[in-house]
Enzyme design. Structure first.
Site, PDB file in Angstrom:
ATOM      1  N   LYS A   1       1.443  -1.154   0.263  1.00 23.56           N
ATOM      2  CA  LYS A   1      -0.127  -0.026   0.515  1.00 23.56           C
ATOM      3  C   LYS A   1       0.908   1.040  -0.229  1.00 23.56           C
ATOM      4  O   LYS A   1       1.917   1.205   0.896  1.00 23.56           O
ATOM      5  CB  LYS A   1      -0.628  -0.243   1.130  1.00 23.56           C
ATOM      6  CG  LYS A   1      -1.719  -1.517   0.633  1.00 23.56           C
ATOM      7  CD  LYS A   1      -2.864  -1.149   0.619  1.00 23.56           C
ATOM      8  CE  LYS A   1      -4.279  -2.213   0.265  1.00 23.56           C
ATOM      9  NZ  LYS A   1      -5.177  -1.828  -0.683  1.00 23.56           N
TER      10      LYS A   1
ATOM     11  N   ASP B   1      -0.921  -0.167  -4.707  1.00 25.13           N
ATOM     12  CA  ASP B   1      -1.684   0.195  -4.351  1.00 25.13           C
ATOM     13  C   ASP B   1      -1.642   1.150  -4.053  1.00 25.13           C
ATOM     14  O   ASP B   1      -1.686   1.955  -2.368  1.00 25.13           O
ATOM     15  CB  ASP B   1      -2.447   0.012  -4.073  1.00 25.13           C
ATOM     16  CG  ASP B   1      -4.086  -1.047  -3.967  1.00 25.13           C
ATOM     17  OD1 ASP B   1      -4.646  -0.005  -4.407  1.00 25.13           O
ATOM     18  OD2 ASP B   1      -4.549  -2.083  -3.252  1.00 25.13           O
TER      19      ASP B   1
ATOM     20  N   GLU C   1      -2.091   0.075  -9.026  1.00 19.67           N
ATOM     21  CA  GLU C   1      -3.361  -0.079  -8.617  1.00 19.67           C
ATOM     22  C   GLU C   1      -3.802   0.993  -7.698  1.00 19.67           C
ATOM     23  O   GLU C   1      -3.446   2.384  -7.080  1.00 19.67           O
ATOM     24  CB  GLU C   1      -3.666  -1.478  -7.851  1.00 19.67           C
ATOM     25  CG  GLU C   1      -5.424  -1.255  -7.895  1.00 19.67           C
ATOM     26  CD  GLU C   1      -5.306  -2.998  -6.419  1.00 19.67           C
ATOM     27  OE1 GLU C   1      -6.105  -3.115  -5.552  1.00 19.67           O
ATOM     28  OE2 GLU C   1      -4.123  -3.846  -6.107  1.00 19.67           O
TER      29      GLU C   1
ATOM     30  N   GLU D   1       9.031 -10.076 -19.432  1.00 17.92           N
ATOM     31  CA  GLU D   1       8.062  -9.799 -20.248  1.00 17.92           C
ATOM     32  C   GLU D   1       7.579  -8.876 -20.262  1.00 17.92           C
ATOM     33  O   GLU D   1       7.007  -8.268 -19.203  1.00 17.92           O
ATOM     34  CB  GLU D   1       6.744 -10.685 -20.627  1.00 17.92           C
ATOM     35  CG  GLU D   1       6.183 -10.972 -21.311  1.00 17.92           C
ATOM     36  CD  GLU D   1       4.603 -11.397 -21.225  1.00 17.92           C
ATOM     37  OE1 GLU D   1       3.525 -10.742 -22.596  1.00 17.92           O
ATOM     38  OE2 GLU D   1       4.738 -12.670 -20.337  1.00 17.92           O
TER      39      GLU D   1
ATOM     40  N   ASP E   1     -15.033  -7.911  -8.169  1.00 17.21           N
ATOM     41  CA  ASP E   1     -15.521  -7.539  -6.599  1.00 17.21           C
ATOM     42  C   ASP E   1     -16.425  -8.523  -6.823  1.00 17.21           C
ATOM     43  O   ASP E   1     -17.573  -7.712  -7.541  1.00 17.21           O
ATOM     44  CB  ASP E   1     -15.030  -6.272  -6.520  1.00 17.21           C
ATOM     45  CG  ASP E   1     -15.203  -6.506  -5.014  1.00 17.21           C
ATOM     46  OD1 ASP E   1     -15.881  -6.641  -4.589  1.00 17.21           O
ATOM     47  OD2 ASP E   1     -13.830  -5.437  -4.319  1.00 17.21           O
TER      48      ASP E   1
ATOM     49  N   HIS F   1     -10.143  -8.459  -7.064  1.00 20.83           N
ATOM     50  CA  HIS F   1     -10.204  -7.782  -5.455  1.00 20.83           C
ATOM     51  C   HIS F   1     -10.512  -8.969  -4.401  1.00 20.83           C
ATOM     52  O   HIS F   1     -11.671  -9.016  -4.946  1.00 20.83           O
ATOM     53  CB  HIS F   1     -10.783  -6.571  -5.692  1.00 20.83           C
ATOM     54  CG  HIS F   1     -10.707  -5.972  -4.914  1.00 20.83           C
ATOM     55  ND1 HIS F   1     -11.313  -6.221  -3.242  1.00 20.83           N
ATOM     56  CD2 HIS F   1      -9.830  -5.219  -3.464  1.00 20.83           C
ATOM     57  CE1 HIS F   1     -11.591  -5.430  -2.707  1.00 20.83           C
ATOM     58  NE2 HIS F   1     -10.511  -5.204  -2.230  1.00 20.83           N
TER      59      HIS F   1
END
Length: 464
Positions: A238, A266, A292, A321, A352, A379
């Site tokens: 986070k 995120d 995210e 990649e 979700d 999620h």
């Protein structure tokens, strides 16, 4: 005949003569909250003190079979979702399961298009969270009536029946009913082999449990060490509250997990567009697979601008990649997902199980993602989200994508002990549930202890 034998005969007769009828005679909903904020579980840049919570629905039928459903919240406001569920209950009580599944698309539209309550959405916000809770309970009831876990109920369905559950309104410019059927029919080849593979190996997962924004560095180190020992190779951090703190924490995590394991970041919708570009540029050295929710989840063009601006940084290099700049995103309905896909504004779809309109709407999004060749990485976390969404991603692999490349399902190691059929993780993989239903039945003792505000847990924290 003894009393017990008579009861068994009555139940057997009910099951045989009224298979799938199961008239719904009652719907109850309770406000269930867990004080996770006390230890900073679930904390991020925008939600600093979440108390993981749920509007928990139970459907009763005349034959005694029950359906359980929920939608996830963060504490305050759960009572509003409870009121919305109660407002929708009149569309459910009195109907039989047979009538609902015979025209599931119509039932979905009944809930989402009530001529008065639709004004509160439509198909977004509190009323859509409530819709998800109710529909999750109906799907759980259906799976229990068929004595199958929900993923198996879906996998065993004829493609036409799957399509009949989906409301295609507003998305036919991208996906028609005929296209959806064609996709599902073509994916039948190899389905049994993929199902057998999932039963043996499970679906790959990543963990968010190590790096909540409120955790200390010492806690972060210990949790990473434990996770690595348990076989985890993909970690999400986070970010978004303080740049220097993010740099320190991302460096620490990258050092802990090494250069070859996967790191994601995120921001939980923290930044404006320009701020997101600048902030993520400063974190690029840690080679995150994705950023995210960098900005408002409603800002389609903003996400497209961020993606374009970050392209030269090479964020998204994974296993050799070049994946481009990767933006997984949660949306509040299929129409938003449609537009993000049309605008090439996301490179991962995050379904979700409780924000979208239950299984029905998630099926629409899975099909659109497949058409656009965008991998789905659900999620999860919260209360029951892991338990629910595992069913959807198992269906996606078995009956749609047939592909595990750059696909994984989020896992958070909190609150599973409160469920009768908690998730099973083996070697960082979700193992397919075996119990009938949608895995969202909670232990009654846990519900009573955590019911807000009268539960014993909240009597201790009522002034929080």
């Amino acid at each position: 005949m003894g009393g017990g034998g008579w009861d068994q005969l009555v139940q057997f007769t009910c099951n045989v003569s009224a298979k799938m009828l199961h008239k719904i005679i009652n719907l109850t909903v309770r406000d269930v909250r867990f004080p996770t904020s006390l230890e900073q579980h679930g904390s991020d840049a925008m939600h600093t003190d979440p108390d993981y919570s749920a509007a928990y629905v139970v459907i009763d039928t005349d034959c005694g079979l029950k359906g359980f459903g929920l939608t996830f919240t963060l504490g305050k406001g759960t009572e509003i979702v409870v009121c919305a569920v109660e407002a929708l209950s009149g569309h459910v009580v009195g109907k039989s399961l047979q009538d609902i599944v015979r025209d599931f698309r119509g039932f979905y539209r009944l809930l989402t298009s009530d001529g008065q309550m639709r004004w509160l959405g439509p198909e977004k916000g509190v009323i859509h969270l409530a819709t998800a809770a109710v529909l999750n309970a109906v799907w759980d009831l259906w799976a229990r009536a068929e004595s199958k876990p929900l993923w198996k109920l879906l996998v065993d369905m004829d493609p036409k029946q799957i399509v009949s559950c989906i409301d295609f309104r507003y998305i036919t410019d991208v996906l028609t009913e005929e296209e959806a059927l064609d996709i599902l029919v073509k994916a039948q080849e190899g389905k049994q082999q993929r199902e057998d593979q999932m039963l043996k190996e499970g679906y790959p997962a990543y963990t968010t449990s190590c790096a909540w924004i409120g955790y200390s560095d010492q806690q972060l180190k210990q949790l990473c060490t434990d996770a690595l020992k348990s076989g985890w190779t993909k970690f999400k951090v986070k970010v978004g509250a303080d740049l220097e703190d993010d740099i320190r924490r991302c460096r620490l995590i990258r050092q802990m997990i090494g250069p070859n394991n996967t790191l994601m970041i995120d921001a939980n919708q923290r930044w404006d567009v320009a701020e997101a570009i600048s902030w993520v540029s400063s974190l690029a050295e840690f080679k995150p697979l994705w950023i995210e929710e960098p900005t408002s989840p409603d800002d389609i063009l903003g996400h497209a601008a961020i993606s374009k601006a970050l392209a030269p940084l090479g964020i998204g290099v994974a296993t050799g990649e070049q994946l481009g700049n990767l933006f997984p995103l949660q949306c509040h309905n299929r129409v938003m997902f449609k537009q993000f896909l049309q605008a090439s504004a996301l490179q991962f779809v995050q379904i979700d199980s409780c924000r979208l309109g239950s299984v029905n709407e998630n099926l629409a999004v899975l099909l659109m993602a497949h058409k656009f060749k965008v991998p789905v990485c659900p999620h999860a976390g919260g209360v029951g989200l892991c338990e629910l969404v595992q069913h959807l991603i198992l269906f996606d692999y078995t009956c749609l994508s047939g592909n595990l490349s750059n696909r994984m399902c989020e896992y958070v190691d909190h609150l599973h002990e409160h469920f009768t059929s908690p998730v099973v993780i083996h070697d960082a993989h979700y193992m397919p549930p075996k119990d009938p239903g949608y895995s969202c039945e909670m232990l009654e003792s846990s519900v009573q202890r955590h019911q807000y505000p009268e539960g014993d847990v909240w009597k201790l924290h009522i002034n929080k």
